[in-house]
Scaffold this active site. Sequence first.
Site, PDB file in Angstrom:
ATOM      1  N   ILE A 121       0.830  -1.203   0.000  1.00 16.10           N
ATOM      2  CA  ILE A 121       0.000   0.000   0.000  1.00 16.10           C
ATOM      3  C   ILE A 121       0.865   1.255   0.000  1.00 16.10           C
ATOM      4  CG2 ILE A 121      -0.170   0.229   2.531  1.00 16.10           C
ATOM      5  CD1 ILE A 121      -3.229   0.838   1.992  1.00 16.10           C
ATOM      6  N   THR A 122       0.378   2.292  -0.657  1.00 23.38           N
ATOM      7  CA  THR A 122       1.057   3.580  -0.626  1.00 23.38           C
ATOM      8  C   THR A 122       0.017   4.690  -0.653  1.00 23.38           C
ATOM      9  OG1 THR A 122       2.930   4.847  -1.506  1.00 23.38           O
ATOM     10  CG2 THR A 122       1.359   3.978  -3.111  1.00 23.38           C
ATOM     11  N   TYR A 123       0.502   5.898  -0.481  1.00 21.34           N
ATOM     12  CA  TYR A 123      -0.354   7.085  -0.436  1.00 21.34           C
ATOM     13  C   TYR A 123       0.061   8.052  -1.532  1.00 21.34           C
ATOM     14  CZ  TYR A 123      -1.552  11.876   0.922  1.00 21.34           C
ATOM     15  OH  TYR A 123      -1.972  13.177   0.901  1.00 21.34           O
ATOM     16  N   HIS A 124      -0.922   8.677  -2.167  1.00 23.17           N
ATOM     17  CA  HIS A 124      -0.689   9.803  -3.073  1.00 23.17           C
ATOM     18  C   HIS A 124      -1.531  10.972  -2.595  1.00 23.17           C
ATOM     19  CE1 HIS A 124       1.409   7.125  -5.682  1.00 23.17           C
ATOM     20  NE2 HIS A 124       0.330   6.460  -6.050  1.00 23.17           N
ATOM     21  N   LEU A 192       8.367   3.513  -5.527  1.00 24.75           N
ATOM     22  CA  LEU A 192       8.218   3.036  -6.896  1.00 24.75           C
ATOM     23  C   LEU A 192       7.318   1.810  -6.916  1.00 24.75           C
ATOM     24  CD1 LEU A 192      10.982   4.660  -7.132  1.00 24.75           C
ATOM     25  CD2 LEU A 192      11.563   3.070  -8.957  1.00 24.75           C
ATOM     26  N   GLY A 193       6.525   1.692  -7.954  1.00 26.96           N
ATOM     27  CA  GLY A 193       5.723   0.502  -8.195  1.00 26.96           C
ATOM     28  C   GLY A 193       5.341   0.473  -9.658  1.00 26.96           C
ATOM     29  N   PHE A 205       6.451   6.245 -10.201  1.00 24.49           N
ATOM     30  CA  PHE A 205       7.110   6.726  -8.981  1.00 24.49           C
ATOM     31  C   PHE A 205       6.287   7.824  -8.331  1.00 24.49           C
ATOM     32  CE2 PHE A 205       8.731   9.307 -12.473  1.00 24.49           C
ATOM     33  CZ  PHE A 205       8.609  10.603 -11.989  1.00 24.49           C
ATOM     34  N   ALA A 206       6.515   8.006  -7.013  1.00 20.33           N
ATOM     35  CA  ALA A 206       5.852   9.063  -6.252  1.00 20.33           C
ATOM     36  C   ALA A 206       6.889   9.702  -5.347  1.00 20.33           C
ATOM     37  CB  ALA A 206       4.699   8.504  -5.434  1.00 20.33           C
ATOM     38  N   CYS A 222       4.232   0.357   2.110  1.00 17.91           N
ATOM     39  CA  CYS A 222       4.938  -0.747   1.458  1.00 17.91           C
ATOM     40  C   CYS A 222       5.120  -1.933   2.411  1.00 17.91           C
ATOM     41  CB  CYS A 222       6.296  -0.290   0.906  1.00 17.91           C
ATOM     42  SG  CYS A 222       6.231   0.182  -0.822  1.00 17.91           S
TER      43      CYS A 222
END
Length: 263
Positions: A121-124, A192-193, A205-206, A222
């Site tokens: 999991i990630t956040y934007h 990165l994912g 990428f973020a 992550c």
Amino acid sequence: MDFISACVTPSTPVAAPQVAPIVPGQNRQIVVRRLGLVEYVPTWNLQEQLLADTLAIKASNRQAQEASEAPAQTPNYLLLCEHPHVYTLGKSGKPEHLLLDESGLAEHAATFHRINRGGDITYHGPGQLVGYPILDLDNFFTDIHRYLRVLEEAVILTLAEYGLQAGRIAGLTGVWLDFAEGAANPRKICALGVKCSRWVTMHGFALNVNTDLAYFGHIVPCGITDKAVTSLQQELGHSVPVTEVQERLLVHLAGLLGADLSS
């Protein structure tokens, strides 16, 4: 053939990537689309459409080659944007790494989506520079690990322009500060994912520029529990225009790929 990669890298050290020589038939032009602040799902749909269009050209090229006809060049795109608050969970992620329920998401004006990249999991959110390259790696090099290292290196070189020494941690994809083995406080500044289908990439990428880091407190980023998250603003003590960082990163990415950029 699909490859999905995000949070894990080889444990052996990696060198800075070198520009691959151009071979006949390759298209090294990348069309850059600066989208500004856009919702996540329409941007995901745009990626899927560009990917599908490129894969259709590659399928047609296989038929052309069988008929001894000249193949058409495939395009390359780079979408640059920011998103409203959103959490995304990759194919190998654990739903319990989102620490908010539906009411918690609503309280923080955030949405949640399961997506088809690798990783957890990630956040934007606003203040974060998100890049989605839809590249045909047949135009550059067919090596997904090298591709990830190129994305990381472009970020590392960009951060160096702001006086920050960033690097990699063995076994963990992304860009980190205090990355040396044994450092007291390693901090992730860029995640990165990616997904790669028949050597065509999507997701990306973020980079945390002026990101509200409190939103990372509602996930296990992550799936990593023992390392912090940071931003350019946090490290410098002041905000930086996302568009400024964006343009600096473009220069480094184009140089590493040997690419020409157009709008």
